[in-house]
Motif scaffolding. Structure first.
Motif, PDB file in Angstrom:
ATOM      1  N   GLU A 197      59.323  24.883  43.175  1.00 36.07           N
ATOM      2  CA  GLU A 197      58.323  23.871  43.529  1.00 36.07           C
ATOM      3  C   GLU A 197      57.770  24.106  44.931  1.00 36.07           C
ATOM      4  N   GLY A 198      58.626  24.626  45.825  1.00 34.34           N
ATOM      5  CA  GLY A 198      58.159  24.952  47.163  1.00 34.34           C
ATOM      6  C   GLY A 198      57.152  26.094  47.145  1.00 34.34           C
ATOM      7  N   GLN A 199      57.383  27.077  46.292  1.00 33.53           N
ATOM      8  CA  GLN A 199      56.447  28.198  46.154  1.00 33.53           C
ATOM      9  C   GLN A 199      55.117  27.727  45.566  1.00 33.53           C
ATOM     10  N   GLU A 200      55.200  26.817  44.588  1.00 33.11           N
ATOM     11  CA  GLU A 200      53.993  26.246  44.000  1.00 33.11           C
ATOM     12  C   GLU A 200      53.202  25.486  45.060  1.00 33.11           C
ATOM     13  N   TYR A 201      53.918  24.702  45.832  1.00 34.27           N
ATOM     14  CA  TYR A 201      53.278  23.912  46.890  1.00 34.27           C
ATOM     15  C   TYR A 201      52.617  24.827  47.918  1.00 34.27           C
ATOM     16  N   ALA A 202      53.305  25.891  48.303  1.00 29.72           N
ATOM     17  CA  ALA A 202      52.760  26.818  49.284  1.00 29.72           C
ATOM     18  C   ALA A 202      51.482  27.479  48.778  1.00 29.72           C
TER      19      ALA A 202
ATOM     20  N   LEU B 226      49.400  26.254  46.560  1.00 26.67           N
ATOM     21  CA  LEU B 226      48.342  25.250  46.522  1.00 26.67           C
ATOM     22  C   LEU B 226      47.838  24.927  47.930  1.00 26.67           C
ATOM     23  N   ARG B 227      48.715  24.995  48.901  1.00 22.51           N
ATOM     24  CA  ARG B 227      48.275  24.776  50.293  1.00 22.51           C
ATOM     25  C   ARG B 227      47.313  25.862  50.726  1.00 22.51           C
ATOM     26  N   VAL B 228      47.588  27.100  50.317  1.00 24.00           N
ATOM     27  CA  VAL B 228      46.669  28.193  50.643  1.00 24.00           C
ATOM     28  C   VAL B 228      45.295  27.902  50.040  1.00 24.00           C
ATOM     29  N   LEU B 229      45.282  27.477  48.771  1.00 30.28           N
ATOM     30  CA  LEU B 229      44.026  27.125  48.118  1.00 30.28           C
ATOM     31  C   LEU B 229      43.351  25.960  48.833  1.00 30.28           C
ATOM     32  N   LEU B 230      44.129  24.957  49.207  1.00 29.68           N
ATOM     33  CA  LEU B 230      43.581  23.795  49.906  1.00 29.68           C
ATOM     34  C   LEU B 230      42.903  24.204  51.209  1.00 29.68           C
ATOM     35  N   HIS B 231      43.571  25.035  51.986  1.00 31.97           N
ATOM     36  CA  HIS B 231      43.010  25.458  53.267  1.00 31.97           C
ATOM     37  C   HIS B 231      41.756  26.309  53.080  1.00 31.97           C
ATOM     38  N   GLU B 232      41.729  27.107  52.035  1.00 33.99           N
ATOM     39  CA  GLU B 232      40.526  27.883  51.734  1.00 33.99           C
ATOM     40  C   GLU B 232      39.385  26.941  51.340  1.00 33.99           C
ATOM     41  N   ASN B 233      39.695  25.930  50.529  1.00 33.93           N
ATOM     42  CA  ASN B 233      38.686  24.938  50.155  1.00 33.93           C
ATOM     43  C   ASN B 233      38.164  24.208  51.386  1.00 33.93           C
ATOM     44  N   MET B 234      39.048  23.848  52.289  1.00 33.28           N
ATOM     45  CA  MET B 234      38.640  23.140  53.496  1.00 33.28           C
ATOM     46  C   MET B 234      37.758  24.025  54.373  1.00 33.28           C
ATOM     47  N   ARG B 235      38.066  25.312  54.410  1.00 32.78           N
ATOM     48  CA  ARG B 235      37.228  26.241  55.178  1.00 32.78           C
ATOM     49  C   ARG B 235      35.837  26.325  54.564  1.00 32.78           C
ATOM     50  N   GLN B 236      35.784  26.380  53.220  1.00 29.84           N
ATOM     51  CA  GLN B 236      34.489  26.437  52.546  1.00 29.84           C
ATOM     52  C   GLN B 236      33.677  25.165  52.799  1.00 29.84           C
ATOM     53  N   ILE B 237      34.338  24.036  52.808  1.00 32.56           N
ATOM     54  CA  ILE B 237      33.651  22.769  53.063  1.00 32.56           C
ATOM     55  C   ILE B 237      33.119  22.728  54.490  1.00 32.56           C
ATOM     56  N   ALA B 238      33.926  23.220  55.423  1.00 32.47           N
ATOM     57  CA  ALA B 238      33.505  23.220  56.835  1.00 32.47           C
ATOM     58  C   ALA B 238      32.274  24.089  57.055  1.00 32.47           C
ATOM     59  N   ASP B 239      32.072  25.075  56.199  1.00 31.25           N
ATOM     60  CA  ASP B 239      30.907  25.958  56.323  1.00 31.25           C
ATOM     61  C   ASP B 239      29.621  25.300  55.831  1.00 31.25           C
ATOM     62  N   ILE B 240      29.722  24.153  55.178  1.00 33.74           N
ATOM     63  CA  ILE B 240      28.547  23.431  54.675  1.00 33.74           C
ATOM     64  C   ILE B 240      28.083  22.463  55.753  1.00 33.74           C
TER      65      ILE B 240
END
Length: 248
Positions: free
Chosen positions: A38-43, A45-59
């Protein structure tokens, strides 16, 4: 697109994470242990979350960001549903907290309140950049939207928010802002009052006006600069007129 099997796997691991991190102390619990599935799954998803946040910040456009947040949020639903269904005291969860923040931005207040209830119950914290508690953040953000766009937040959502946050400490002006929003919501219910409606209150229109007046007066008591003086004057006149008409 996430496959049904993958969704089930994410939900199961999230449930394991919530169950394995059970605690009783009123502090933000640690995130899922990195060495567990579950920790690996969470990690991941966090990578995906941070990538999504970076993409949002570029808008550049705030208006254009919100649909992207709603789109990105779908990938995290299985994990979050697993966390919510696990029961017990959950771990600090950046994924759930960020999705709560996003839900307010894209105006899914029922979802934001659902995630907020979990965050409050399990002592989760916001990212440091917010410099507020979860309770204060939820209250201020949703109340501000209600005051700026009356139709965006339902009366029931405002009352649920009030009940959720009533026992949490926060600055008086923040609490006053929600009371102002509730007062104006009751005032709108008074304006739309239909005595023939099945759900008409026993006290009639006056009950809504009285509730609006009480909320606005309490808001003013907490913060004299909250901006309800004219609301109070108008509601007070309405109440006197209704009382006079009833007496006549």
């Amino acid at each position: 697109m996430v496959s049904p099997f993958r969704k089930h796997q994410m939900r199961t691991r999230a449930q394991m994470s919530g169950a394995s991190e059970a605690r009783s102390l009123p502090v933000a619990p640690a995130e899922p242990a990195a060495g567990t599935p579950e920790g690996q799954e969470y990690a991941a998803l966090r990578v995906l979350l941070h990538e999504n946040m970076r993409q949002i910040a570029d808008i550049a456009s705030i208006e254009a960001r919100n649909p992207k947040k709603a789109e990105f949020a779908k990938a995290f639903h299985p994990w979050i549903e697993g966390v919510l269904s696990a029961g017990g005291v959950g771990a600090q969860d950046e994924i759930l907290v960020q999705n709560m923040i996003w839900a307010i931005d894209y105006r899914d207040f029922d979802y934001a309140l659902r995630l907020g209830a979990h965050a409050l119950e399990h002592h989760l914290v916001l990212p440091e950049r917010f410099n507020r508690t979860v309770a204060c953040f939820l209250l201020e953000e949703i109340a501000t939207i209600s005051l700026n766009q009356a139709d965006a937040v339902t009366h029931e959502q405002l009352m649920a928010l009030s009940a959720m946050t009533s026992d949490y400490d926060m600055p008086d002006p923040a609490r006053a802002k929600l009371l102002k929003a509730i007062g104006r919501s009751f005032a709108r219910k008074a304006e739309a009052f239909d005595p023939a409606a099945d759900n008409a209150p026993a006290g009639g229109k006056a009950s809504f006006v009285d509730a609006a007046l009480s909320a606005c007066r309490r808001a003013f008591a907490l913060d004299s600069n909250v901006g309800v003086k004219k609301d109070i004057e108008r509601l007070d006149r309405q109440m006197k007129e209704l009382t006079r008409d009833h007496a006549g």
